[in-house]
Design an enzyme around this catalytic site. Structure first.
Site, PDB file in Angstrom:
ATOM      1  N   TYR A 197     -33.657  61.568  64.781  1.00  0.00           N
ATOM      2  CA  TYR A 197     -34.484  61.662  63.419  1.00  0.00           C
ATOM      3  C   TYR A 197     -34.450  59.888  63.042  1.00  0.00           C
ATOM      4  CZ  TYR A 197     -35.560  62.060  58.372  1.00  0.00           C
ATOM      5  OH  TYR A 197     -35.940  61.964  57.387  1.00  0.00           O
ATOM      6  N   LYS A 211     -37.427  57.285  62.407  1.00  0.00           N
ATOM      7  CA  LYS A 211     -37.948  56.930  61.092  1.00  0.00           C
ATOM      8  C   LYS A 211     -37.658  55.236  61.087  1.00  0.00           C
ATOM      9  CE  LYS A 211     -39.051  58.835  57.819  1.00  0.00           C
ATOM     10  NZ  LYS A 211     -40.089  59.464  57.228  1.00  0.00           N
ATOM     11  N   ASP A 243     -53.823  65.372  60.368  1.00  0.00           N
ATOM     12  CA  ASP A 243     -52.731  65.157  61.296  1.00  0.00           C
ATOM     13  C   ASP A 243     -52.329  63.821  61.479  1.00  0.00           C
ATOM     14  OD1 ASP A 243     -50.905  65.699  63.395  1.00  0.00           O
ATOM     15  OD2 ASP A 243     -51.958  67.255  64.303  1.00  0.00           O
ATOM     16  N   THR A 300     -35.442  56.886  55.099  1.00  0.00           N
ATOM     17  CA  THR A 300     -34.387  57.620  54.822  1.00  0.00           C
ATOM     18  C   THR A 300     -33.035  57.042  55.042  1.00  0.00           C
ATOM     19  OG1 THR A 300     -33.278  59.477  55.866  1.00  0.00           O
ATOM     20  CG2 THR A 300     -34.669  58.248  57.477  1.00  0.00           C
TER      21      THR A 300
HETATM   22  N1  NAP Z   1     -35.680  65.727  52.659  1.00  0.00           N
HETATM   23  C1  NAP Z   1     -34.659  64.891  52.602  1.00  0.00           C
HETATM   24  O1  NAP Z   1     -33.595  65.076  52.126  1.00  0.00           O
HETATM   25  C2  NAP Z   1     -35.133  63.530  52.750  1.00  0.00           C
HETATM   26  C3  NAP Z   1     -34.236  62.438  52.527  1.00  0.00           C
HETATM   27  C4  NAP Z   1     -34.564  61.148  52.772  1.00  0.00           C
HETATM   28  C5  NAP Z   1     -35.754  60.831  53.284  1.00  0.00           C
HETATM   29  N2  NAP Z   1     -36.666  61.962  53.193  1.00  0.00           N
HETATM   30  C6  NAP Z   1     -38.114  61.314  53.819  1.00  0.00           C
HETATM   31  O2  NAP Z   1     -38.862  61.782  52.748  1.00  0.00           O
HETATM   32  C7  NAP Z   1     -40.190  62.284  52.842  1.00  0.00           C
HETATM   33  C8  NAP Z   1     -40.776  63.396  52.436  1.00  0.00           C
HETATM   34  O3  NAP Z   1     -39.781  64.426  52.809  1.00  0.00           O
HETATM   35  P1  NAP Z   1     -39.736  65.954  52.251  1.00  0.00           P
HETATM   36  O4  NAP Z   1     -38.544  66.540  51.957  1.00  0.00           O
HETATM   37  O5  NAP Z   1     -40.705  65.861  50.988  1.00  0.00           O
HETATM   38  O6  NAP Z   1     -40.099  66.677  53.553  1.00  0.00           O
HETATM   39  P2  NAP Z   1     -41.341  67.969  53.644  1.00  0.00           P
HETATM   40  O7  NAP Z   1     -41.143  68.787  52.500  1.00  0.00           O
HETATM   41  O8  NAP Z   1     -41.046  68.457  55.057  1.00  0.00           O
HETATM   42  O9  NAP Z   1     -42.814  67.180  53.565  1.00  0.00           O
HETATM   43  C9  NAP Z   1     -43.154  66.553  54.935  1.00  0.00           C
HETATM   44  C10 NAP Z   1     -44.729  66.913  54.935  1.00  0.00           C
HETATM   45  O10 NAP Z   1     -45.386  66.430  56.054  1.00  0.00           O
HETATM   46  C11 NAP Z   1     -46.208  67.114  56.622  1.00  0.00           C
HETATM   47  N3  NAP Z   1     -46.485  66.998  57.878  1.00  0.00           N
HETATM   48  C12 NAP Z   1     -45.487  67.236  58.996  1.00  0.00           C
HETATM   49  N4  NAP Z   1     -46.269  66.738  60.057  1.00  0.00           N
HETATM   50  C13 NAP Z   1     -47.335  66.147  59.754  1.00  0.00           C
HETATM   51  C14 NAP Z   1     -48.526  65.673  60.659  1.00  0.00           C
HETATM   52  N5  NAP Z   1     -48.386  65.497  61.987  1.00  0.00           N
HETATM   53  N6  NAP Z   1     -49.586  65.072  59.777  1.00  0.00           N
HETATM   54  C15 NAP Z   1     -49.585  65.323  58.428  1.00  0.00           C
HETATM   55  N7  NAP Z   1     -48.716  65.813  57.702  1.00  0.00           N
HETATM   56  C16 NAP Z   1     -47.612  66.302  58.323  1.00  0.00           C
HETATM   57  C17 NAP Z   1     -45.711  68.661  56.265  1.00  0.00           C
HETATM   58  O11 NAP Z   1     -46.588  69.704  56.548  1.00  0.00           O
HETATM   59  P3  NAP Z   1     -46.303  71.165  57.067  1.00  0.00           P
HETATM   60  O12 NAP Z   1     -44.953  71.290  56.516  1.00  0.00           O
HETATM   61  O13 NAP Z   1     -47.385  71.739  56.552  1.00  0.00           O
HETATM   62  O14 NAP Z   1     -46.113  70.892  58.408  1.00  0.00           O
HETATM   63  C18 NAP Z   1     -45.160  68.512  55.037  1.00  0.00           C
HETATM   64  O15 NAP Z   1     -45.878  68.754  53.934  1.00  0.00           O
HETATM   65  C19 NAP Z   1     -40.280  62.269  54.442  1.00  0.00           C
HETATM   66  O16 NAP Z   1     -40.615  60.930  54.982  1.00  0.00           O
HETATM   67  C20 NAP Z   1     -38.819  62.154  54.923  1.00  0.00           C
HETATM   68  O17 NAP Z   1     -38.288  61.505  56.077  1.00  0.00           O
HETATM   69  C21 NAP Z   1     -36.429  63.104  53.180  1.00  0.00           C
END
Ligand code: NAP
Length: 287
Positions: free
Chosen positions: A125, A129, A36, A101
């Site tokens: 958000y 970030k 975490d 992001t």
């Molecule tokens: N999704 C988009 O469209 C998008 C666009 C631009 C940038 N991003 C960035 O890309 C990255 C990955 O995004 P994603 O889409 O892969 O998101 P995601 O599927 O929600 O993955 C985020 C992961 O972080 C874990 N997490 C959350 N809180 C945590 C904590 N306190 N300690 C450890 N792990 C934790 C979550 O686990 P649990 O689910 O089990 O809590 C999940 O596995 C992020 O940095 C996001 O800001 C995303």
């Protein structure tokens, strides 16, 4: 190299593990159950045991609208959590990759955002970030800040409960009315392509700093939805709507395509979002 991936069962984390699996690197996947990032002491103990040479921090709080009402959670993970990991990496002399992001930008530009553009986020958000980016940049000399955009991947965003492509296909199969905004422009990005580029950045030992990693080209969410159904040869009526109709809590950038002159200068480029979408649909066996 020994590479620890935080957020390993998230959408991007899942594909990072896949692209590194067939390499000479040793991968240590860390899910939210294993670590975490909010807790600095237990996080430090974990890394002291693993002794990684590279940490890729994909952990994030990604619920953009909920963050408006609960900024504490977004800042705890995206900013202070990023700081906790950065401080550990600094002490252990570990390379740190922090995923960021397109939402760090305000969307007022009319041309894709480059790494030289000045961030000015509109919502909690994006602010959280950007704070994470600043912590990483100022704490760890050997860092990469990877900004990506509108991700879709096999695992689906665990923080959002799926991805846009799957949501569209599900609605179509359920014969639901589909309304999609046509005034918000972005670069849809396949997590497999983003993960592959992150691997190249690390293996080529590019200079530290910010890199934009998104599939080439841009479209509105409406055009993205149209492309999904065109490729799948599904005749679906989609209604274009305007973003203000959604009454979302968070303000989002209306124009946030990303481009990377830095990667281009190194002869690196991601394929078009249309090609990436087709590859995703093939991989999911829709085609
Ligand atoms: N999704 C988009 O469209 C998008 C666009 C631009 C940038 N991003 C960035 O890309 C990255 C990955 O995004 P994603 O889409 O892969 O998101 P995601 O599927 O929600 O993955 C985020 C992961 O972080 C874990 N997490 C959350 N809180 C945590 C904590 N306190 N300690 C450890 N792990 C934790 C979550 O686990 P649990 O689910 O089990 O809590 C999940 O596995 C992020 O940095 C996001 O800001 C995303």
């Amino acid at each position: 190299m020994k590479i620890a991936i935080i957020g390993a069962n998230g959408q991007l984390g899942f594909d990072l593990i896949r692209v590194f699996k067939d390499s000479e690197h040793e991968i240590v996947p860390l899910t939210h159950v294993d670590i975490d990032v909010i807790d600095p002491d237990s996080s430090r103990k974990i890394f002291e045991k693993i002794q990684p040479e590279i940490v890729i921090n994909c952990a994030a709080y990604v619920r953009v609208d909920d963050a408006e009402d609960g900024p504490e959670k977004a800042f705890a993970v995206n900013a202070l959590g990023a700081r906790n990991i950065a401080l550990i990496c600094k002490d252990m002399d570990t390379i740190l990759v922090y995923i960021s992001t397109d939402y760090v930008f305000d969307g007022r530009k009319t041309q894709p955002y480059t790494e030289d553009d000045i961030p000015d986020p509109l919502g909690v958000y994006g602010v959280s970030k950007l704070a994470g980016e600043y912590f990483v940049k100022n704490i760890v000399e050997n860092h990469y800040i990877i900004r990506s955009s509108s991700l879709f991947g096999i695992a689906g965003a665990s923080g959002k409960g799926g991805n846009f492509v799957e949501a569209m296909i599900k609605k179509a199969r359920n014969n639901e009315e589909i309304k999609v905004v046509d005034d918000m422009i972005m670069s849809p990005t396949y997590t497999r392509d983003a993960a592959d580029m992150i691997r190249k950045i690390l293996e080529k030992k590019l200079p530290s700093g910010v890199y934009h990693v998104a599939n080439a080209g841009q479209c509105s969410w409406y055009e993205f939805a149209e492309a999904i159904f065109n490729i799948l040869k599904m005749e679906i009526n989609i209604s274009p709507i305007k973003t203000y109709n959604l009454q979302s809590k968070a303000r989002r950038p209306m124009f946030s395509p990303l481009i990377s002159m830095k990667l281009n200068n190194h002869g690196l480029e991601l394929e078009s979002w249309e090609a990436a979408l087709r590859n995703y649909l093939i991989e999911k066996e829709y085609l």
